[in-house]
Design a protein around this motif. Sequence first.
Motif, short mmCIF file in Angstrom:
data_model
loop_
_atom_site.label_atom_id
_atom_site.label_comp_id
_atom_site.label_asym_id
_atom_site.label_seq_id
_atom_site.Cartn_x
_atom_site.Cartn_y
_atom_site.Cartn_z
N ARG A 65 -0.86 -0.27 4.51
CA ARG A 65 -0.61 -0.64 3.12
C ARG A 65 0.14 0.48 2.41
O ARG A 65 -0.05 1.66 2.70
CB ARG A 65 -1.93 -0.85 2.37
N ARG A 66 0.96 0.08 1.45
CA ARG A 66 1.62 1.06 0.60
C ARG A 66 0.68 1.41 -0.54
O ARG A 66 -0.02 0.57 -1.07
CB ARG A 66 2.89 0.48 0.00
N ARG A 67 0.72 2.64 -0.91
CA ARG A 67 -0.08 3.05 -2.06
C ARG A 67 0.69 2.73 -3.33
O ARG A 67 1.88 2.99 -3.43
CB ARG A 67 -0.39 4.53 -2.01
#
Length: 71
Positions: A65-67
Motif C-alpha cells: 500500500r502507498r502511504r
Amino acid sequence: MQVFTPNEIAKHSANKYLAVLVAAKYARVLNEFPRVPGRSGEKKLTTRALEELSAGNIDYQVVPRRRGGEG
C-alpha cells in the motif's frame, strides 16, 4: 457443503490469512461476470473462489500500500 481447512487453502499462499483475502477478492471479481438465469445447482461464489485457490489456479501478486500524504 464443502469444507476448506485453513491448512488446505494456505498451501498455495503465504499464510491462511492471505489466502482468505485472495479468495474474497477473487469472489468479488467472479461477481462482476453475468450469471446465466435458471441454472440450478450453481455453486456460491465464495465456494468457487476457495476451490480455485486450493487447486492453485489463482495467480496473485501482493502490492504494498502507498502511504497517504506523501509528495
